[in-house]
Write a protein that holds these residues in place. Structure first.
Motif, PDB file in Angstrom:
ATOM      1  N   ILE A 177       0.896  -1.983  -3.472  1.00 40.50           N
ATOM      2  CA  ILE A 177       0.856  -1.108  -2.294  1.00 40.50           C
ATOM      3  C   ILE A 177       0.552   0.300  -2.790  1.00 40.50           C
ATOM      4  CG2 ILE A 177       2.050  -0.347  -0.208  1.00 40.50           C
ATOM      5  CD1 ILE A 177       4.057  -2.612  -0.722  1.00 40.50           C
ATOM      6  N   GLY A 178      -0.717   0.547  -3.071  1.00 38.25           N
ATOM      7  CA  GLY A 178      -1.157   1.859  -3.518  1.00 38.25           C
ATOM      8  C   GLY A 178      -2.352   2.307  -2.711  1.00 38.25           C
ATOM      9  N   GLY A 179      -3.265   3.031  -3.368  1.00 33.12           N
ATOM     10  CA  GLY A 179      -4.428   3.550  -2.678  1.00 33.12           C
ATOM     11  C   GLY A 179      -5.270   2.474  -2.031  1.00 33.12           C
ATOM     12  N   LEU A 180      -5.435   1.336  -2.701  1.00 30.62           N
ATOM     13  CA  LEU A 180      -6.175   0.205  -2.131  1.00 30.62           C
ATOM     14  C   LEU A 180      -5.274  -0.669  -1.261  1.00 30.62           C
ATOM     15  CD1 LEU A 180      -8.345  -1.035  -5.165  1.00 30.62           C
ATOM     16  CD2 LEU A 180      -9.061   0.440  -3.281  1.00 30.62           C
ATOM     17  N   GLY A 181      -4.102  -0.988  -1.776  1.00 27.48           N
ATOM     18  CA  GLY A 181      -3.229  -1.942  -1.110  1.00 27.48           C
ATOM     19  C   GLY A 181      -2.802  -1.526   0.274  1.00 27.48           C
ATOM     20  N   HIS A 182      -2.488  -0.241   0.467  1.00 26.49           N
ATOM     21  CA  HIS A 182      -1.997   0.171   1.789  1.00 26.49           C
ATOM     22  C   HIS A 182      -3.103   0.099   2.840  1.00 26.49           C
ATOM     23  CE1 HIS A 182      -3.866   4.158   1.427  1.00 26.49           C
ATOM     24  NE2 HIS A 182      -3.349   4.516   2.598  1.00 26.49           N
ATOM     25  N   LEU A 183      -4.364   0.222   2.406  1.00 26.33           N
ATOM     26  CA  LEU A 183      -5.485   0.020   3.326  1.00 26.33           C
ATOM     27  C   LEU A 183      -5.724  -1.473   3.572  1.00 26.33           C
ATOM     28  CD1 LEU A 183      -7.961   2.731   2.019  1.00 26.33           C
ATOM     29  CD2 LEU A 183      -6.861   2.703   4.264  1.00 26.33           C
ATOM     30  N   ALA A 184      -5.587  -2.274   2.530  1.00 29.78           N
ATOM     31  CA  ALA A 184      -5.781  -3.722   2.674  1.00 29.78           C
ATOM     32  C   ALA A 184      -4.786  -4.307   3.670  1.00 29.78           C
ATOM     33  CB  ALA A 184      -5.636  -4.405   1.319  1.00 29.78           C
ATOM     34  N   ILE A 185      -3.544  -3.844   3.631  1.00 27.44           N
ATOM     35  CA  ILE A 185      -2.526  -4.345   4.559  1.00 27.44           C
ATOM     36  C   ILE A 185      -2.927  -4.021   5.996  1.00 27.44           C
ATOM     37  CG2 ILE A 185      -0.120  -4.192   5.286  1.00 27.44           C
ATOM     38  CD1 ILE A 185       0.536  -3.372   2.350  1.00 27.44           C
ATOM     39  N   GLN A 186      -3.365  -2.770   6.217  1.00 26.20           N
ATOM     40  CA  GLN A 186      -3.746  -2.371   7.575  1.00 26.20           C
ATOM     41  C   GLN A 186      -4.934  -3.177   8.088  1.00 26.20           C
ATOM     42  OE1 GLN A 186      -3.693   2.031   8.423  1.00 26.20           O
ATOM     43  NE2 GLN A 186      -3.292   2.146   6.227  1.00 26.20           N
ATOM     44  N   PHE A 187      -5.964  -3.268   7.270  1.00 26.70           N
ATOM     45  CA  PHE A 187      -7.146  -4.017   7.702  1.00 26.70           C
ATOM     46  C   PHE A 187      -6.789  -5.484   7.965  1.00 26.70           C
ATOM     47  CE2 PHE A 187     -10.118  -0.763   5.707  1.00 26.70           C
ATOM     48  CZ  PHE A 187     -10.694  -0.408   6.911  1.00 26.70           C
ATOM     49  N   ALA A 210       5.574  -1.238   7.874  1.00 26.18           N
ATOM     50  CA  ALA A 210       4.990  -0.271   8.802  1.00 26.18           C
ATOM     51  C   ALA A 210       3.468  -0.343   8.786  1.00 26.18           C
ATOM     52  CB  ALA A 210       5.472   1.137   8.450  1.00 26.18           C
ATOM     53  N   PHE A 211       2.884  -0.637   7.630  1.00 23.32           N
ATOM     54  CA  PHE A 211       1.427  -0.772   7.533  1.00 23.32           C
ATOM     55  C   PHE A 211       0.927  -2.061   8.189  1.00 23.32           C
ATOM     56  CE2 PHE A 211       1.717   1.988   3.541  1.00 23.32           C
ATOM     57  CZ  PHE A 211       1.231   3.115   4.188  1.00 23.32           C
ATOM     58  N   GLY A 212       1.831  -3.032   8.381  1.00 30.49           N
ATOM     59  CA  GLY A 212       1.437  -4.265   9.051  1.00 30.49           C
ATOM     60  C   GLY A 212       1.725  -5.542   8.282  1.00 30.49           C
ATOM     61  N   ALA A 299     -12.240   0.728  11.838  1.00 23.21           N
ATOM     62  CA  ALA A 299     -11.175   1.670  11.493  1.00 23.21           C
ATOM     63  C   ALA A 299     -10.931   2.653  12.632  1.00 23.21           C
ATOM     64  CB  ALA A 299     -11.532   2.417  10.211  1.00 23.21           C
ATOM     65  N   GLY A 300     -12.015   3.144  13.238  1.00 27.73           N
ATOM     66  CA  GLY A 300     -11.869   4.071  14.347  1.00 27.73           C
ATOM     67  C   GLY A 300     -11.240   3.425  15.563  1.00 27.73           C
ATOM     68  N   LYS A 301     -11.646   2.220  15.865  1.00 30.31           N
ATOM     69  CA  LYS A 301     -11.163   1.525  17.063  1.00 30.31           C
ATOM     70  C   LYS A 301      -9.713   1.110  16.920  1.00 30.31           C
ATOM     71  CE  LYS A 301     -12.300  -2.312  20.180  1.00 30.31           C
ATOM     72  NZ  LYS A 301     -13.272  -3.407  20.467  1.00 30.31           N
ATOM     73  N   HIS A 302      -9.310   0.716  15.711  1.00 28.14           N
ATOM     74  CA  HIS A 302      -7.968   0.161  15.511  1.00 28.14           C
ATOM     75  C   HIS A 302      -7.035   1.108  14.751  1.00 28.14           C
ATOM     76  CE1 HIS A 302      -9.076  -3.798  17.078  1.00 28.14           C
ATOM     77  NE2 HIS A 302     -10.236  -3.625  16.479  1.00 28.14           N
ATOM     78  N   ASP A 303      -7.443   2.351  14.600  1.00 33.12           N
ATOM     79  CA  ASP A 303      -6.614   3.384  13.978  1.00 33.12           C
ATOM     80  C   ASP A 303      -6.158   2.990  12.565  1.00 33.12           C
ATOM     81  OD1 ASP A 303      -5.413   5.911  13.954  1.00 33.12           O
ATOM     82  OD2 ASP A 303      -3.477   5.107  14.600  1.00 33.12           O
ATOM     83  N   VAL A 304      -7.087   2.459  11.791  1.00 34.00           N
ATOM     84  CA  VAL A 304      -6.819   2.211  10.374  1.00 34.00           C
ATOM     85  C   VAL A 304      -7.197   3.478   9.610  1.00 34.00           C
ATOM     86  CG1 VAL A 304      -7.439   0.872   8.331  1.00 34.00           C
ATOM     87  CG2 VAL A 304      -7.253  -0.256  10.568  1.00 34.00           C
ATOM     88  N   LYS A 305      -6.255   4.059   8.917  1.00 36.85           N
ATOM     89  CA  LYS A 305      -6.560   5.266   8.160  1.00 36.85           C
ATOM     90  C   LYS A 305      -5.648   5.363   6.950  1.00 36.85           C
ATOM     91  CE  LYS A 305      -3.766   8.143  11.290  1.00 36.85           C
ATOM     92  NZ  LYS A 305      -3.847   9.225  12.311  1.00 36.85           N
ATOM     93  N   PRO A 306      -6.144   5.977   5.897  1.00 37.85           N
ATOM     94  CA  PRO A 306      -5.327   6.127   4.704  1.00 37.85           C
ATOM     95  C   PRO A 306      -4.209   7.140   4.923  1.00 37.85           C
ATOM     96  CG  PRO A 306      -7.360   7.351   4.458  1.00 37.85           C
ATOM     97  CD  PRO A 306      -7.492   6.582   5.734  1.00 37.85           C
ATOM     98  N   THR A 307      -3.120   6.936   4.238  1.00 35.23           N
ATOM     99  CA  THR A 307      -2.091   7.968   4.128  1.00 35.23           C
ATOM    100  C   THR A 307      -2.554   8.919   3.036  1.00 35.23           C
ATOM    101  OG1 THR A 307      -0.338   6.464   4.824  1.00 35.23           O
ATOM    102  CG2 THR A 307       0.327   8.414   3.561  1.00 35.23           C
ATOM    103  N   ILE A 308      -2.668  10.201   3.348  1.00 38.18           N
ATOM    104  CA  ILE A 308      -3.340  11.122   2.427  1.00 38.18           C
ATOM    105  C   ILE A 308      -2.459  12.315   2.042  1.00 38.18           C
ATOM    106  CG2 ILE A 308      -5.622  10.497   3.302  1.00 38.18           C
ATOM    107  CD1 ILE A 308      -5.648  13.174   4.826  1.00 38.18           C
TER     108      ILE A 308
END
Length: 338
Positions: A177-187, A210-212, A299-308
């Protein structure tokens, strides 16, 4: 007209160097005033090279080349993003089959890409020239500060999920659950998959949920998993490659394994399990152009975004961002902002 820019480069000593540059627009290029750039772990591999760093850029087109209207619908004023690939030829076999065969477009035999071409410029900077074959319009629903990390990190995890014929309800294992993983969970969760997450300790359980994440399993001290329903895919997003023997018992027959970590280490593979159960080990470093466009819209439609975490686009800002990434303390993607 052209564009004058500041760019932050690596050096033989590893120190970040501020440099100035100028580019006139090529026939199929766009000149872009940059506003943001994600900080990717791969940039660390080039900090000792005399080249512009950064490959997760976002900005606004200020000028286009004479042939652009014939090959692209991009125009001055468009907000665009760019990633690892800087230009593809469009006529070699991988390019011509790129929309039909997963990932082929990224294997263009005449490719220009970060690390080997256009080393005078980089997305750690204020401006850039880029071929329109590798530019992507950013939907209005995606903020510029979030779009940068999607151009590389997002594409890296999206490609396996989107391009390999998984279906809603499939179980997608995500290691890390890092830079890649937290996005993979959301997608994965928002595409209708079951996101089954593996992390070293319990520390990130609540964040993963929380990420899904639908399930969470800590791996520290575990020698054998028990009672886990098998997963149909395994995305490895950790900075260090894990021992695959731990995960073999939780793989469904014919499961696909995607090592997404940029590493020079070998992956120990228990060969008998691959023979018996038809597992596939699939290298994947991104997504093809149509896939990236789909990712940005999704990403825009489903509010997938990185925590930055934001840093200024300055020599000190680049140094601070890369050091924090090096220390493993970024949550979860650093973004440089002009």
């Amino acid at each position: 007209m052209g564009i004058d820019f500041t760019v932050f480069k690596g050096s033989k000593s590893g120190e970040i160097v501020e440099a100035k540059g100028h580019r006139d627009v090529g026939p199929t290029e766009a000149l872009i005033k940059l506003s943001h750039c994600g900080v990717c772990g791969t940039d660390e591999h080039y900090k000792h090279a005399d080249q512009g760093l950064g490959h997760e850029g976002v900005g606004v087109i200020t000028e286009i080349g004479s042939l652009v209207p014939q090959v692209s619908d991009l125009k001055v004023g468009d907000r665009v993003g760019m990633g690892w690939i800087q230009k593809v030829c469009g006529y070699c076999k991988p390019c011509l089959t790129g929309m039909l065969i997963q990932g082929q477009h990224f294997k263009c035999v005449n490719v220009e890409q970060f690390g080997t071409a256009n080393r005078d410029e980089g997305c750690f900077g204020t401006g850039i020239a880029w071929d329109v074959s590798a530019l992507f319009k950013i939907p209005d629903s995606v903020g510029s500060e979030y779009a940068g990390p999607l151009m590389c990190g997002g594409a890296t995890v999206w490609g396996p999920l989107y391009e390999h014929n998984f279906k809603a309800g499939d179980r997608i294992g995500i290691v890390g659950i890092g830079g890649l993983g937290h996005l993979a969970i959301q997608f994965a969760s928002k595409m209708g998959f079951e996101a089954v997450v593996f992390s070293g300790t319990e520390a990130k359980r609540e964040e993963a949920k929380a990420f899904g994440a639908s399930e969470f399993y800590a791996t520290k001290g575990v020698t054998k998993f028990e009672g886990i329903k098998p997963v149909d895919a395994l995305l490895i997003t950790t900075s260090v490659l894990p021992d695959l023997s731990l995960y073999i018992p939780v793989l469904a027959p014919f499961a696909k394994i995607f090592p997404l970590t940029i590493s020079f280490d070998a992956i120990p593979v228990p060969a008998l399990a691959f023979v018996l159960y038809g597992y596939q080990l699939i290298g994947s470093g991104g997504a093809h152009p149509a896939s990236i466009k789909a990712m940005l819209e999704f990403a825009g439609k489903h509010d997938v975004k990185p925590t930055i975490e934001k840093f200024p686009m300055s020599k000190q800002g680049v140094e601070d961002a890369m050091q924090k990434l090096r220390d493993g303390k970024v949550r979860y993607r650093g973004v440089l902002e002009v």
